[in-house]
Design a protein around this motif. Structure first.
Motif, PDB file in Angstrom:
ATOM      1  N   ASP A  14       0.841  -1.175   0.133  1.00 32.79           N
ATOM      2  CA  ASP A  14       0.039  -0.153  -0.290  1.00 32.79           C
ATOM      3  C   ASP A  14       1.067   1.384   0.369  1.00 32.79           C
ATOM      4  N   VAL A  15       2.068   1.089   0.784  1.00 33.47           N
ATOM      5  CA  VAL A  15       3.041   2.406   0.713  1.00 33.47           C
ATOM      6  C   VAL A  15       4.362   2.429   0.885  1.00 33.47           C
ATOM      7  N   ALA A  16       4.650   3.378  -0.510  1.00 34.71           N
ATOM      8  CA  ALA A  16       6.268   2.960  -0.153  1.00 34.71           C
ATOM      9  C   ALA A  16       7.295   4.457   0.185  1.00 34.71           C
ATOM     10  N   PHE A  17       7.354   3.980   1.496  1.00 31.18           N
ATOM     11  CA  PHE A  17       8.129   5.174   2.475  1.00 31.18           C
ATOM     12  C   PHE A  17       9.563   5.754   1.507  1.00 31.18           C
ATOM     13  N   VAL A  18       9.685   7.218   1.868  1.00 29.43           N
ATOM     14  CA  VAL A  18      10.242   8.156   0.975  1.00 29.43           C
ATOM     15  C   VAL A  18      11.103   8.744   1.897  1.00 29.43           C
ATOM     16  N   GLY A  19      10.787   9.367   3.279  1.00 33.72           N
ATOM     17  CA  GLY A  19      12.057   9.456   4.018  1.00 33.72           C
ATOM     18  C   GLY A  19      10.571   9.697   5.605  1.00 33.72           C
ATOM     19  N   LEU A  20      11.643  10.069   6.749  1.00 34.92           N
ATOM     20  CA  LEU A  20      11.549  10.246   7.764  1.00 34.92           C
ATOM     21  C   LEU A  20      11.978  11.470   8.820  1.00 34.92           C
ATOM     22  N   GLU A  21      11.394  12.179   9.389  1.00 31.74           N
ATOM     23  CA  GLU A  21      12.314  13.371  10.253  1.00 31.74           C
ATOM     24  C   GLU A  21      11.491  14.067  11.505  1.00 31.74           C
ATOM     25  N   LEU A  22      12.537  13.251  11.935  1.00 26.33           N
ATOM     26  CA  LEU A  22      11.784  14.217  13.786  1.00 26.33           C
ATOM     27  C   LEU A  22      12.332  15.358  13.952  1.00 26.33           C
ATOM     28  N   ASN A  23      11.846  15.784  15.231  1.00 27.37           N
ATOM     29  CA  ASN A  23      11.367  17.224  15.246  1.00 27.37           C
ATOM     30  C   ASN A  23      10.835  17.359  16.509  1.00 27.37           C
ATOM     31  N   ALA A  24      12.768  17.998  16.990  1.00 26.28           N
ATOM     32  CA  ALA A  24      12.552  17.931  18.379  1.00 26.28           C
ATOM     33  C   ALA A  24      11.610  18.878  18.956  1.00 26.28           C
ATOM     34  N   PRO A  25      11.029  18.700  20.544  1.00 26.21           N
ATOM     35  CA  PRO A  25       9.865  20.555  20.962  1.00 26.21           C
ATOM     36  C   PRO A  25      10.688  21.393  20.659  1.00 26.21           C
ATOM     37  N   SER A  26       9.989  22.432  20.457  1.00 22.37           N
ATOM     38  CA  SER A  26      10.681  23.529  20.435  1.00 22.37           C
ATOM     39  C   SER A  26       9.763  24.418  21.607  1.00 22.37           C
ATOM     40  N   THR A  27      11.343  25.603  22.836  1.00 22.78           N
ATOM     41  CA  THR A  27      10.906  26.344  23.484  1.00 22.78           C
ATOM     42  C   THR A  27      10.869  27.539  23.204  1.00 22.78           C
ATOM     43  N   SER A  28      10.482  28.102  21.947  1.00 24.42           N
ATOM     44  CA  SER A  28      10.575  29.058  22.276  1.00 24.42           C
ATOM     45  C   SER A  28       8.890  29.313  21.417  1.00 24.42           C
ATOM     46  N   HIS A  29       8.193  28.148  20.893  1.00 25.52           N
ATOM     47  CA  HIS A  29       6.446  27.839  20.878  1.00 25.52           C
ATOM     48  C   HIS A  29       6.254  26.718  21.649  1.00 25.52           C
ATOM     49  N   LEU A  30       7.015  26.097  22.280  1.00 26.20           N
ATOM     50  CA  LEU A  30       5.717  25.073  23.197  1.00 26.20           C
ATOM     51  C   LEU A  30       5.566  23.714  22.395  1.00 26.20           C
ATOM     52  N   ARG A  31       6.040  23.609  21.474  1.00 25.26           N
ATOM     53  CA  ARG A  31       5.801  22.943  20.143  1.00 25.26           C
ATOM     54  C   ARG A  31       6.428  20.981  20.972  1.00 25.26           C
ATOM     55  N   GLN A  32       5.018  19.921  20.661  1.00 26.28           N
ATOM     56  CA  GLN A  32       5.355  19.157  21.401  1.00 26.28           C
ATOM     57  C   GLN A  32       6.255  17.846  20.237  1.00 26.28           C
ATOM     58  N   PRO A  33       6.903  17.328  20.525  1.00 22.96           N
ATOM     59  CA  PRO A  33       7.925  16.603  19.562  1.00 22.96           C
ATOM     60  C   PRO A  33       7.067  15.845  18.684  1.00 22.96           C
ATOM     61  N   ASP A  34       7.656  15.644  17.406  1.00 27.17           N
ATOM     62  CA  ASP A  34       6.997  14.839  16.547  1.00 27.17           C
ATOM     63  C   ASP A  34       7.640  14.553  15.489  1.00 27.17           C
ATOM     64  N   ALA A  35       7.118  13.235  14.400  1.00 25.85           N
ATOM     65  CA  ALA A  35       7.698  12.604  13.331  1.00 25.85           C
ATOM     66  C   ALA A  35       6.906  12.849  12.219  1.00 25.85           C
ATOM     67  N   VAL A  36       7.679  13.288  10.955  1.00 28.28           N
ATOM     68  CA  VAL A  36       7.413  13.529   9.701  1.00 28.28           C
ATOM     69  C   VAL A  36       7.334  12.741   9.053  1.00 28.28           C
ATOM     70  N   VAL A  37       6.872  11.891   8.616  1.00 30.18           N
ATOM     71  CA  VAL A  37       6.816  10.795   7.216  1.00 30.18           C
ATOM     72  C   VAL A  37       5.926  11.212   6.235  1.00 30.18           C
ATOM     73  N   ARG A  38       7.124  10.916   4.873  1.00 33.14           N
ATOM     74  CA  ARG A  38       7.034  10.931   3.401  1.00 33.14           C
ATOM     75  C   ARG A  38       6.517   9.367   2.884  1.00 33.14           C
ATOM     76  N   PHE A  39       5.302   9.549   2.263  1.00 36.95           N
ATOM     77  CA  PHE A  39       5.336   8.415   1.540  1.00 36.95           C
ATOM     78  C   PHE A  39       4.471   8.958   0.379  1.00 36.95           C
ATOM     79  N   VAL A  40       4.709   7.518  -0.393  1.00 39.62           N
ATOM     80  CA  VAL A  40       3.650   7.348  -1.508  1.00 39.62           C
ATOM     81  C   VAL A  40       3.092   6.307  -2.038  1.00 39.62           C
ATOM     82  N   PRO A  41       1.709   6.844  -2.063  1.00 36.98           N
ATOM     83  CA  PRO A  41       0.483   5.241  -2.387  1.00 36.98           C
ATOM     84  C   PRO A  41       1.028   4.367  -3.427  1.00 36.98           C
TER      85      PRO A  41
END
Length: 871
Positions: free
Chosen positions: A97-124
């Motif tokens: 179903d899915v072919a993965f292209v890339g994954l990127e982890l983002n650390a929390p930003s103290t300036s924006h109080l954002r939670q850590p997240d992961a961005v996954v790029r894929f092609v159906p």
């Protein structure tokens, strides 16, 4: 006093004891900390890491960023975590179903109080229902696992709401012919829904095709940017009058030019775009051609659908251009085409720059219109120096070419007519467009009537070509060859005797024929012309030209000077049949129309061998009689040629300047003057007048040859010398003459006259010597005899060297390293009209020439004119 001392001592002792107690306590604390540090360092090495089964599993959702998915577009999934997680060692393997292209982890930003997240790029991977698989991420205390998520993958769908045409106007074209393709795209959707246009016709990827899209001339309020074939173009978009919010119609042309003959399929061409499921924002954020939704990438879209429409396939047959009658400098222009020439002024000083605009009107776009180099126009040769630079200006109906020229002489009365070859695709043949001549007055510059063209070309040199090999050298006679030949003759003595006797019997008729040719020059020229005629293929233009030379030589008329009147008058005198005379006259008229008509057509040449054989039989019987008549009445014939030449020259002078018809009159006059040069009493004037006529016709090389021929008979004529100097100044090639002036250039006619005087003086002195016989008379006679001997040697040598000098008479030709076109060029640059040279040797139809600086090359003999030093 003692009591006070005791008190101080006790106080000091107390302080020392207190400090000692503090040091002991600090040391104990330091030891405890060190033990704690050791225990904390050693403890992890002894403890086992926590496994996934020991970590607390937490299921978290994923967020699919897009709302529409397609198999050719990269999609994005975002996973948010309550704490920092570790980077996975690798991406999961692709599934169905899915072919993965890339994954990127983002650390929390103290300036924006954002939670850590992961961005996954894929092609159906396929259309329909697909599942985004579960992914796992570890933290120090938890194992985070995403939930499998379903999403629907779509494919572009054909649209019944759009129409698209990509249709060529012609299905059969020639190589190089600009072919118009009409492109039309229409839709009744709202304009604000359109995004991400994709249209890349296959013809844009064809390396044998050139695609040009003309500049848009629609009103600015109707112009719109559009991507097509990897290009950004401006096109007119016309929305419906009653519904301006709808897209409407886009219609524009493009032009294709093919470089090779073939059959090419144009289409089917697919136009695909995205339609937002609901209009979001304006189609064009601000007034810019390339800032509209058609250029917006898919990654910037959320909820949309993709639709497409295809044009029909049209096969186009690409035909090769015919080679027959094609000029070497074919312009590449196709009909319909119109050419206008305008001048910046009608009065100019000799040598000044004159701006000429050549306006080409054509349906073809600006990028597909070209002009051949105007420096090769015969009408400009010897009159104007044409700059190699050419400016171009766009026009809605064609292109304007701006040329800079310099008039070279005050004899110019007009900027002449230009003849530009174009191709008529409807008729499948070439024709010429002839522009109008422009009246022009050229004034002298500080008393100078001509401009030294070489002053503009001081840097022009002939650069030797190092590549290629020269023609083979001829070896001398060597002794081994002579010994071998003598042995063959001696060993087969009787065979040679019998063979030579038999050969003698066969050769006698040939010898008689050769003697007849040797004793009758008219007959000799007839035979040569007749044999040349038989070698040419029937029905060709070359056949007709050889036939005219045969007629001219048969009646002692210069080549190219035979007219229809000559056919009708002189052929009746030798009693040739009327049917043959009518056939020759009819062919002559058709050929003249083909040569001098502005609408160039192909002459139909009949078979001429039969007529030539009957005519040759007549001429053979009458050759002796004609030779006697020719010798007995030369003055009358030449007087007629002279008067005809003067009439033609006068007609040319009073004709409209700059037209091909006027040049033709000058050329005919020059040929007649050359024919009149057969009269010994007026040869100098005839050659001089012929040079003037060739100069008026723009033939620099022929004019130089005639003036130099006139110098043979009029070596001290100031007019001949001045005209020769003026015409030499118009020659392009500047080569320093390192040779000394040689006596072989002295006129043989004058050498012979001096020889007669020397011989007469010698005989007179000899008579005096025989009477008186003194030492003085003896010395004088010996001196006179020596002078006679020198004059005889000079005359013999000058006669031998006659025809060993010449002039190039074509616009330009390349010198080569041997007597064939297959040899490499001797110089990088071509030799131009008017270049003078010496002839070293000849072979077949080629001359081995030596330039004024001593360098050599080979050129075709028919592109030169030789100078003959005859009496």
């Amino acid at each position: 006093m003692s009591r006070r001392w005791h008190i101080e001592l006790l106080r000091t002792l107390g302080i020392v004891l207190a400090l000692a107690a503090a040091n002991v306590a600090g040391a104990q604390l330091d030891n405890e900390d060190a033990d704690a540090q050791v225990s904390s360092t050693v403890a992890p090495a002894t403890e086992a890491p926590a496994t996934d089964s020991e970590l607390e599993v937490v299921e978290i959702p994923i967020k699919l960023k897009e709302q529409s998915w397609f198999t050719d577009v990269v999609a994005t999934a975002v996973i948010e975590f309550p704490e920092a997680v570790e980077q996975p060692e690798s991406l999961p393997p692709d599934d169905k179903d899915v072919a993965f292209v890339g994954l990127e982890l983002n650390a929390p930003s103290t300036s924006h109080l954002r939670q850590p997240d992961a961005v996954v790029r894929f092609v159906p991977q396929h259309p329909g229902v697909s599942v985004f698989p579960s992914l796992e991420f570890r933290s120090a205390t938890h194992l985070y696992r995403t939930l499998p998520t379903q999403f629907l993958v779509s494919v572009p769908q054909p649209s019944s709401n759009m129409q698209f045409e990509f249709r060529p106007e012609k299905t059969s074209v020639y190589v190089g012919e600009p072919t118009r393709v009409n492109v039309k795209w229409s839709s009744q959707e709202e304009t604000n829904r359109f995004r991400s246009l994709q249209c890349y016709p296959d013809i844009f990827r064809n390396h044998d095709a050139e695609v040009v899209i003309p500049r848009c001339t629609a009103p600015e309020e109707l112009q719109m940017g559009m991507p097509i074939g990897g290009r950004r173009i401006i096109v007119p978009r016309v929305p419906p009058d009653d519904k301006p919010a709808l897209f409407g119609t886009v219609e524009f042309p493009l032009f294709i030019r093919f470089h090779e003959p073939n059959t090419v399929n144009i289409g089917p061409t697919r136009l695909e775009c995205a339609l937002l499921k609901s209009p979001e924002g304006a189609f064009a954020p601000y007034a810019a051609y390339y800032n509209n939704g058609l250029f917006e990438p898919f990654s910037a879209l959320k909820s949309y659908e993709r639709v497409y429409v295809e044009s029909e396939q049209t096969p186009v047959r690409v035909l090769p251009l015919p080679s027959e009658h094609r000029s070497e400098w074919f312009s590449g222009l196709f009909t319909p085409c119109k050419i206008d020439v305008t001048s910046a002024t009608d009065e100019i000083t000799v040598g000044q720059v004159l701006q000429i605009d050549v306006r080409v009107h054509s349906d073809a776009p600006h990028g597909m219109l070209e002009l051949p180099p105007l420096s090769l126009q015969r009408s400009l040769r010897g009159r104007f120096h044409v700059s190699s630079e050419m400016g171009r200006t766009w026009h809605p109906d064609g292109t304007s070419f701006r040329i800079r020229v310099r008039p070279l002489t005050t004899n110019i009365t007009a900027f002449p007519s230009l003849r530009i070859q174009v191709f008529d695709a409807e008729a499948g043949e070439y024709r010429f467009i002839q522009t109008a001549a422009i009246p022009l007055k050229v004034l002298a510059d500080d008393g100078r009537d001509f401009f030294e063209v070489r002053s503009l070309l001081a840097e022009r040199t002939l650069t030797d070509q190092p590549e290629g090999v020269w023609h083979n050298a001829q070896p001398g006679i060597m002794s081994p060859f002579l010994n071998h030949a003598i042995g063959i003759l001696a060993d087969y003595f009787w065979l040679w005797m019998i063979s030579t006797t038999v050969l003698f019997a066969f050769v006698v008729p040939w010898v008689r024929e050769r003697r007849r040719r040797a004793t009758h020059p008219v007959y000799r020229r007839q035979v040569a012309a007749y044999h040349d005629l038989l070698r040419q293929p029937e029905g060709s233009v070359q056949k007709w030209e050889s036939f005219l030379r045969f007629l001219a030589t048969g009646f002692s008329v210069p080549p190219n000077a035979w007219t229809i009147q000559d056919t009708q008058n002189r052929l009746r005198e030798i009693e040739l049949s009327q049917s043959d005379i009518d056939l020759i006259a009819k062919t002559h008229a058709v050929a003249d129309r083909s040569d001098f008509s502005s609408q160039k057509s192909t002459a139909s040449i009949p078979e001429l061998n039969g007529v030539a054989s009957r005519l040759f039989a007549k001429l053979r019987r009458l050759s002796v009689f004609l030779w006697i008549v020719f010798c007995a009445t030369p003055l009358t014939a030449y007087a007629s040629e002279w008067s005809e030449a003067e009439v033609l020259f006068d007609q040319a002078i009073h004709s409209d300047p700059g037209l091909p018809e006027t040049e033709s009159l000058f050329k005919q006059a020059a040929l007649k003057f050359e024919s009149a040069a057969g009269d010994a009493r007026q040869r100098g004037h005839a050659w001089y007048n012929a040079g003037n006529a060739w100069f008026k016709a723009g033939e620099i090389g022929r004019a130089i040859a005639c003036y130099r021929q006139a110098q043979v008979y009029r070596p001290f004529d100031d007019k001949v010398r001045e005209n020769l100097k003026a015409v030499r100044a118009l020659a392009v090639d500047a080569i320093d003459d390192v040779r000394a002036d040689r006596f072989l250039r002295w006129p043989l006619r004058w050498i012979c006259a001096a020889l007669v005087l020397s011989w007469t003086l010698f005989l007179s002195l000899l008579l005096v010597h025989l009477r008186y016989r003194t030492r003085t008379t003896t010395a004088v006679v010996i001196l006179a005899a020596s002078s006679v001997a020198v004059m005889v040697g000079t005359a013999v040598y000058a006669d031998i060297q006659s025809g060993r000098e010449g002039v190039v008479i074509v616009g330009e030709t390349f010198g080569r390293k041997g007597p064939a076109y297959s040899y490499d060029t001797a110089f990088f640059e071509p030799l131009h009209d008017g270049l003078e040279f010496d002839v070293k040797t000849s072979q077949a139809d080629w001359l081995n020439i030596e330039l004024a600086d001593g360098r050599e090359c080979w050129i075709p003999a028919d592109q030169t004119r030789l100078i003959f030093n005859k009496r």
